[in-house]
Design a protein around this motif. Structure first.
Motif, short mmCIF file in Angstrom:
data_model
loop_
_atom_site.label_atom_id
_atom_site.label_comp_id
_atom_site.label_asym_id
_atom_site.label_seq_id
_atom_site.Cartn_x
_atom_site.Cartn_y
_atom_site.Cartn_z
N ASP A 242 0.90 -1.14 0.07
CA ASP A 242 -0.18 0.00 0.17
C ASP A 242 0.83 1.16 0.06
OD1 ASP A 242 -2.39 -1.33 0.10
OD2 ASP A 242 -2.49 -1.33 2.06
N ALA A 243 1.98 1.22 0.79
CA ALA A 243 2.98 2.34 0.65
C ALA A 243 3.44 2.80 -0.59
CB ALA A 243 3.94 2.24 1.86
N ILE A 244 3.74 1.71 -1.21
CA ILE A 244 4.31 1.85 -2.82
C ILE A 244 3.29 2.33 -3.47
CG2 ILE A 244 5.36 0.48 -4.81
CD1 ILE A 244 6.66 -1.26 -2.85
N ARG A 245 2.24 1.67 -3.67
CA ARG A 245 0.96 2.29 -4.20
C ARG A 245 0.67 3.69 -4.20
NH1 ARG A 245 -1.62 -2.89 -2.82
NH2 ARG A 245 -1.33 -4.44 -4.69
N ASP A 246 0.67 4.06 -2.80
CA ASP A 246 0.37 5.48 -2.44
C ASP A 246 1.40 6.48 -3.03
OD1 ASP A 246 -1.81 4.56 -1.34
OD2 ASP A 246 -1.04 4.78 0.79
N GLU A 247 2.65 5.99 -2.93
CA GLU A 247 3.63 6.79 -3.14
C GLU A 247 3.71 7.07 -4.95
OE1 GLU A 247 6.82 9.43 -2.83
OE2 GLU A 247 5.72 8.70 -1.44
N LEU A 248 3.58 6.33 -5.59
CA LEU A 248 3.64 6.21 -7.06
C LEU A 248 2.20 6.37 -7.71
CD1 LEU A 248 5.95 3.00 -7.81
CD2 LEU A 248 6.43 5.46 -7.46
N SER A 249 1.08 6.21 -7.27
CA SER A 249 -0.09 6.00 -7.93
C SER A 249 -0.68 7.73 -7.79
CB SER A 249 -1.17 5.27 -7.41
OG SER A 249 -0.82 3.93 -7.73
N ASP A 250 -0.20 8.67 -7.05
CA ASP A 250 -0.51 9.75 -6.84
C ASP A 250 -0.43 10.60 -7.97
OD1 ASP A 250 -1.83 9.28 -4.49
OD2 ASP A 250 -0.29 10.12 -3.22
N ASN A 251 0.65 10.16 -8.73
CA ASN A 251 1.38 11.03 -9.93
C ASN A 251 0.23 11.19 -11.08
OD1 ASN A 251 3.65 11.56 -8.36
ND2 ASN A 251 4.50 9.80 -9.08
N ILE A 252 0.18 11.99 -11.78
CA ILE A 252 -0.60 12.31 -12.97
C ILE A 252 0.03 11.30 -13.99
CG2 ILE A 252 -1.33 13.54 -15.00
CD1 ILE A 252 -1.08 15.83 -13.35
#
Length: 644
Positions: A242-252
């Motif tokens: 979840d931490a990796i997803r949150d860090e990367l998926s917030d980018n356009i």
């Protein structure tokens, strides 16, 4: 078919009915009208789908696209692969009053990339580009160091000002990824964009790029590729995932061009690869797929591939067998005024995925009957199919030098003009560059009889054989199962070779075989129609796999052609007669180049005499002499059909 009177079979027939004749001008009018109608249908209705113009080579798609783009009341962009085609559009634009600009490229417009400041800088720029950094990013990020930025903006950047204000811009398919190129413009793709939006990592590149990215980013809870795989496959590591997803998926956009320039092992798409591996990691090593993803079991189990679409719209296929990933990032065309593709042999499934659109329409300019009428009766093509075998030449393994050389020499003899030749890249190397393993197979003798050799991969939009009256297409292309399966997976299909279907019956379990047709039959058709184009041409097609519409136009089929390969012994007799004086069968059999006995030598001499290449006197024993033997196909006896 959209936009066509139901009483007409196609747009070409409709134009002919209005003119009262079916001519090249009629077909060109139909093509021009089709392109214009495709654009206007979308300008009039924002919900209308993009359109592919299904128009054969030779009907003027490139010229019509330029003329129509300059006649619009809205800006337009024309995107095509080859610089030669872009130059053609630019030359045609000179006839119009509106402003036109070529979209700048590093190859043409950046002095550093061109090598004006030394090969070291040029190689450095190439390396950054190969790792995914965009040209504009490179110029701004490295502006204090780049030689071309020391006296103001590099010409590459300066020329963007003209693009912003031009009525029509001309560039490559990859430029469609730039909003400033496609937003509020009519976008015309002159030919299929192909792999313009794809990035591929092999196993080593993938591991290196991922580990480099993770090591550099302290905000991520793992620091190498193996740690990422562990997080993806271990059910107890939900918090890390979840931490990796949150860090990367917030980018356009997940992609980060900085990754390409800050480390020698970095890549702009490394963040995309990280997130993809996180989502795909479960089924790669573990037994249980993450609950949040609906895996395609058939794709994984039968084709050995997995597919995922990431939050930024990028699409990823993972190849289990080779531990590599393919990333595709289709352009965002939602703010374009209209989108039209021009293609001589379109496959809707490919166009949809490559342009990132949900729906697309294909408008045929000519139906099959009208295609035959146009190509044979109007242009004057004659098609001769010389074999019923597939002749899979992509690897070069199945190339038959004796039969192919014999065919080339026979065609040149028949038409008394040097033919152009199109084959696969590997076949061209095998035929014309590698030394023969058999005696007296003379490559130079054959290359002296051909105008030029091109391979399938170099033909996109090519006009190199325009006006060539005689052509030969040798063998069929096929990229191999894996590239075809990956292409199909990106479009949502599972392609698995049917073990029972081989050769002309090859099948991957997909109705209508769209991807096989794209890679094989369509490339053959494109090759065949590179000859002549605006003038009559005779084309010899040395493969048994043709599109159905083209097969129906064949004037003479394989049953009218005979290719009887010459043995080493017969080739030796030919060489002995060409290099030395006439002689009796016994004398010729004793010559150094001849490896057969007197009786076989006599038999071969009789056969060559029946072919019209050897004469004999009335003495006893006969004295045999070359009589036109220098023109004989030296590797095969060939009979071609009478085309009069």
């Amino acid at each position: 078919m959209a936009g066509v009177d139901p009483d007409d079979c196609c747009r070409g027939a409709h134009a002919a009915a209005q003119r009262g004749e079916f001519t090249q001008a009629t077909v060109w009018d139909a093509c021009r009208t089709g392109i214009r109608d495709a654009i206007e249908s979308q300008l009039d209705d924002e919900q209308a789908s993009p359109v592919i113009i299904d128009g054969l080579p030779t009907i003027g798609k490139t010229q019509h696209a330029t003329d129509i783009a300059f006649g619009l009341d809205v800006p337009a962009a024309i995107l095509t692969h080859r610089y030669e085609t872009r130059d053609e559009h630019l030359n045609l634009a000179a006839e119009h009053q509106k402003t036109v600009a070529e979209i700048p490229t590093l190859d043409r417009d950046c002095p550093t990339r061109r090598g004006d400041h030394g090969s070291g800088w040029a190689e450095r720029i190439n390396d950054y580009r190969s790792r995914g950094a965009s040209p504009t990013y490179l110029h701004y990020y490295l502006q204090d160091a780049l030689p071309c930025m020391q006296d103001g903006d590099c010409p590459y950047l300066a020329r963007w000002d003209a693009v912003e204000g031009a009525d029509v811009v001309i560039g490559g398919p990859a430029h469609a990824a730039l909003d400033r190129v496609v937003d509020d413009r009519v976008v015309i793709f002159d030919e299929d964009p192909g792999t313009a939006f794809r990035t591929e990592f092999d196993a080593n590149q993938l591991s290196t790029a991922i580990s480099t990215f993770l090591r550099r980013n302290d905000d991520l809870p793992v620091d190498n590729h193996f740690g990422l795989i562990g997080a993806a496959t271990n059910e107890s590591m939900d918090a890390i995932r979840d931490a990796i997803r949150d860090e990367l998926s917030d980018n356009i956009s997940i992609a980060s061009p900085r990754e390409a320039v800050d480390d020698d092992d970095g890549h702009a798409e490394a963040p995309t690869a990280v997130l993809a591996m996180l989502e795909l990691g479960g089924p790669i090593i573990g037994d249980t797929a993450p609950a949040e993803y609906d895996w395609d079991d058939q794709l994984r189990e039968e084709a050995g591939l997995d597919y995922v679409e990431l939050p930024d719209g990028s699409q990823v296929v993972y190849d289990h067998a080779e531990s590599r990933i393919i990333i595709r990032r289709p352009p965002d065309l939602t703010d374009s005024r209209a989108v039209v593709g021009l293609d001589g042999t379109p496959v809707e499934e490919l166009w949809r995925g490559r342009l990132g659109v949900d729906d697309i329409e294909s408008w045929r300019i000519l139906c099959d009957d009208c295609r035959a009428r146009y190509l044979r009766d109007v242009i004057g093509y004659t098609f001769v199919q010389t074999t019923s075998h597939v002749k899979p030449y992509s690897s070069g393994e199945y190339v038959n030098r004796r039969a192919d050389f014999g065919l080339i020499e026979a065609v040149e003899n028949r038409h008394e003009t040097a033919p152009g030749v199109i084959t696969t890249k590997s076949a061209a190397e095998r035929l014309f560059e590698e030394s023969p393993s058999e005696p007296f197979i003379d490559i130079q003798r054959v290359t002296n009889r051909i105008a030029d050799v091109k391979h399938y991969g170099a033909l996109r939009s090519s006009n190199d054989f325009t006006g060539t009256e005689v052509g030969i297409v040798l063998g069929s292309p096929h990229p191999g199962d894996r590239p075809l399966q990956i292409t199909a997976a990106l479009e949502g299909y599972t392609a698995v070779r049917d073990d029972e279907g081989k050769g002309t019956d090859l099948d991957y379990g997909i109705p209508d075989r769209p991807f096989l047709r794209h890679y094989r039959e369509h490339k053959i058709a494109q090759a065949v129609l590179r000859f002549g184009r605006t003038t009559a041409a005779t084309v010899y097609i040395h493969t048994g796999v043709l599109p159905e519409w083209l097969a129906e136009m064949v004037t003479a089929g394989p049953e009218t052609v005979m290719i009887d390969e010459r043995s080493e012994g017969q080739r030796g007799v030919i060489r002995a007669l060409l290099d030395e004086a006439p002689g009796t069968a016994a004398e010729i059999a004793k010559r150094e180049r001849v490896s057969i006995g007197e009786k076989q030598t006599r038999d071969w001499l009789k056969r060559l005499r029946s072919e019209g290449y050897v004469s004999r006197d009335d003495s006893q024993p006969y004295t045999w002499a070359a009589d036109g033997l220098a023109d004989a196909p030296h590797t095969a006896r060939v009979r071609l059909p009478d085309l009069e």
